[in-house]
Write an enzyme that holds these catalytic residues in place. Structure first.
Site, PDB file in Angstrom:
ATOM      1  N   LYS A  88       0.925  -1.196  -0.056  1.00  0.00           N
ATOM      2  CA  LYS A  88      -0.111  -0.165  -0.002  1.00  0.00           C
ATOM      3  C   LYS A  88       0.858   1.246   0.260  1.00  0.00           C
ATOM      4  CE  LYS A  88      -3.992  -2.299   2.236  1.00  0.00           C
ATOM      5  NZ  LYS A  88      -3.108  -3.417   2.702  1.00  0.00           N
ATOM      6  N   ARG A  89       1.911   1.120  -0.743  1.00  0.00           N
ATOM      7  CA  ARG A  89       2.805   2.436  -0.843  1.00  0.00           C
ATOM      8  C   ARG A  89       2.003   3.724  -1.806  1.00  0.00           C
ATOM      9  NH1 ARG A  89       6.269   0.492   2.961  1.00  0.00           N
ATOM     10  NH2 ARG A  89       7.621  -0.826   2.037  1.00  0.00           N
TER      11      ARG A  89
END
EC number: 4.1.1.23
Length: 272
Positions: A88-89
């Protein structure tokens, strides 16, 4: 092989993803992190279309090298099963490039989850690996996701009022999917929203759907809402309900049974 090629092959038998979220507080006693993950992989590989290791469960313990070894293990022993790195960058382009390098060159993942809320230039670096998947947060399974994702906005072109998550789905499907490797995260806890996303993007994008099992998502409603016209297109994730099916000596057997039951329930919901 492209990420989407792995999916097209594996969807013939399964649309289940097993998440690898190793929590020492819940793992069987006297089983270390690496052996636990390998044991879960071995126990469930026959029933999955992908594995999804969650980066934070490794990095919080300083176990990034273990994650490298786990990804190597999947590629070496189950080369037909792709790895979705759940990271979930979301950051500016120059930093995003480093995160992409981490996901695709360090862990050699086949796909990664990313956050879209800094715009396309924060997603674009991942697309430089044209054979890898980029799965973008759209309508997440947590209740707090509604704080932002369900806000009503004015569409910049049509001037119609739509929820923000549907605009994200449209952006990804129509503008950002330049390599044909993008997907969307849409939570099983919101089946009506899954259906709207599927209608928005058509058959072209895979949907990673967390939230069944421990989070209580309705599997039948999820499948009905998320499947495409080919009865495929879904990556239905279950983590805790499978990997912690037992903390006793039978933990691998219990995980295998839970994975098989979930995979069979998905097939039943598809009417197959």
């Amino acid at each position: 092989m492209k990420f989407t090629d792995y999916l097209q092959h594996n969807w013939k038998t399964s649309q289940l993803v097993v998440g690898l979220d190793p929590d020492p507080q819940r793992m069987p006693q006297n089983v270390n992190l690496k052996d636990f993950c390998k044991g879960i992989i071995d126990a469930t590989a026959d029933y999955v279309c992908a594995f999804k290791p969650q980066v934070a469960y490794f990095s919080s313990l300083g176990e990034e090298n273990t994650l490298v070894q786990i990804c190597d293990y999947i590629r070496n022993y189950y080369p037909h099963i792709p790895i979705i790195l759940d990271a979930k960058r979301g950051d500016i382009g120059s930093t995003a490039k480093q995160y992409a390098t981490e996901a695709f060159d360090r862990y050699l993942a086949h796909s990664v989850t990313v956050n879209p809320y800094m715009g396309f230039d924060s997603v674009e670096p991942y697309l430089q690996w044209a054979d890898r998947g980029v799965i973008i947060l759209c309508r997440t399974s947590n209740q707090g996701g509604s704080d932002l994702q369900f806000l009503t906005i004015t569409h910049p072109n049509t001037q119609k009022q739509i929820p923000l998550y549907l605009y994200v789905a449209e952006l990804v499907a129509q503008k950002w999917n330049t390599t044909g490797q993008c997907g969307l995260v849409v939570g099983a806890t919101f089946p009506n929203e899954i259906a709207q996303v599927r209608e928005q993007v058509g058959d072209q994008l895979p949907l990673l759907i967390p939230g069944i099992g421990a989070q209580g998502g309705d599997l039948q409603a999820t499948v009905s809402a998320g499947k495409n016209k080919q009865n495929q297109g879904m990556l239905i994730n279950s983590s805790r309900a499978i990997i912690y099916a037992s903390s006793q000596a039978d933990w691998q057997e219990a995980a295998s049974k839970a994975a098989r039951a979930t995979q069979e329930a998905i097939q039943h919901a598809l009417g197959e």
